[in-house]
Design a protein around this motif. Structure first.
Motif, PDB file in Angstrom:
ATOM      1  N   ARG A 230      78.520  81.233  11.366  1.00 26.56           N
ATOM      2  CA  ARG A 230      77.803  80.185  12.098  1.00 26.56           C
ATOM      3  C   ARG A 230      77.185  80.735  13.377  1.00 26.56           C
TER       4      ARG A 230
ATOM      5  N   LYS B  51      74.107  82.901  12.490  1.00 29.05           N
ATOM      6  CA  LYS B  51      72.979  82.056  12.090  1.00 29.05           C
ATOM      7  C   LYS B  51      72.367  81.351  13.299  1.00 29.05           C
ATOM      8  N   LYS B  52      73.213  80.818  14.178  1.00 36.54           N
ATOM      9  CA  LYS B  52      72.719  80.148  15.379  1.00 36.54           C
ATOM     10  C   LYS B  52      71.979  81.133  16.280  1.00 36.54           C
TER      11      LYS B  52
ATOM     12  N   ASP C 231      68.628  81.842  14.696  1.00 36.16           N
ATOM     13  CA  ASP C 231      67.760  80.667  14.821  1.00 36.16           C
ATOM     14  C   ASP C 231      67.217  80.510  16.231  1.00 36.16           C
ATOM     15  N   GLU C 232      68.048  80.785  17.227  1.00 35.15           N
ATOM     16  CA  GLU C 232      67.631  80.635  18.622  1.00 35.15           C
ATOM     17  C   GLU C 232      66.696  81.741  19.084  1.00 35.15           C
TER      18      GLU C 232
ATOM     19  N   GLN D 147      60.287  83.893  10.168  1.00 37.25           N
ATOM     20  CA  GLN D 147      61.243  83.484   9.142  1.00 37.25           C
ATOM     21  C   GLN D 147      61.998  84.686   8.594  1.00 37.25           C
TER      22      GLN D 147
ATOM     23  N   SER E  97      64.747  85.422   5.278  1.00 38.87           N
ATOM     24  CA  SER E  97      65.453  84.874   4.119  1.00 38.87           C
ATOM     25  C   SER E  97      66.498  85.891   3.675  1.00 38.87           C
TER      26      SER E  97
ATOM     27  N   THR F 135      65.488  82.562  25.978  1.00 38.34           N
ATOM     28  CA  THR F 135      65.768  81.278  25.353  1.00 38.34           C
ATOM     29  C   THR F 135      66.147  80.209  26.365  1.00 38.34           C
TER      30      THR F 135
END
Length: 171
Positions: free
Chosen positions: A29, A32-33, A36-37, A42, A44, A138
């Protein structure tokens, strides 16, 4: 001596199993976070695996069959072939964390290894490159990064600059 070695090995395997059981979802998690941030493009992937025993005393998160698209402000249409849309393709990307800090929920990234694939470093006719994939700031969460190395294993590299007509391919 043999009993001591066997007991130590059994303890390592048991500890690895417990750590994997309790921390696998949290680390996946977190990764992934984090991606994403920070990613502007993209990515995959097929699956993500958490491994402890293989790289002890570090924990490793392996991403299998990863594909990252070229970054923003870049024109893949300037290139004749479809490879320009892809910045990176790899069979495996590994992120290594310090296991003892991981137990204290301090996710410190130590090493990145990219293997079995290719990377395209491209500059279009206007001089814009496809490497703009990472957000510079960010303003959100802070992450510990003590990155000692980034390794590329069995990777093909393509460098093309259309403005200066330079093309380099290497492995």
């Amino acid at each position: 001596l043999i009993i001591s070695l066997a007991a130590t090995f059994a303890l390592l395997v048991a500890t690895s199993a417990v750590i994997t059981l309790f921390y696998e979802q949290a680390v996946v998690r977190y990764l992934k976070k984090y991606l994403d941030e920070h990613l502007l493009t993209q990515i995959s992937m097929d699956d993500i695996r958490f491994r402890v025993l293989r790289s002890f005393p570090y924990a490793t998160v392996e991403i299998n069959h990863a594909v990252m698209l070229s970054g923003n402000h870049f024109s893949p249409a300037d290139f004749r072939k479809s490879y320009a849309a892809t910045l990176l393709k790899a069979k495996k990307i590994s992120f290594q964390f310090d296991l003892f800090k991981l137990v204290h929920k301090n996710y410190e990234l130590r090493k990145i290894e990219v293997s079995d694939g290719f990377v395209n470093i491209l500059f279009d006719r206007h001089g814009h490159h496809n490497l703009n994939v990472w957000k510079s700031d960010t303003g959100g969460s802070s992450y510990a990064v003590n990155l000692k190395s980034v390794n590329a294993v069995d990777m093909a590299v393509r460098y093309e600059d259309l403005r200066s007509q330079v093309k380099i391919r290497t492995f």
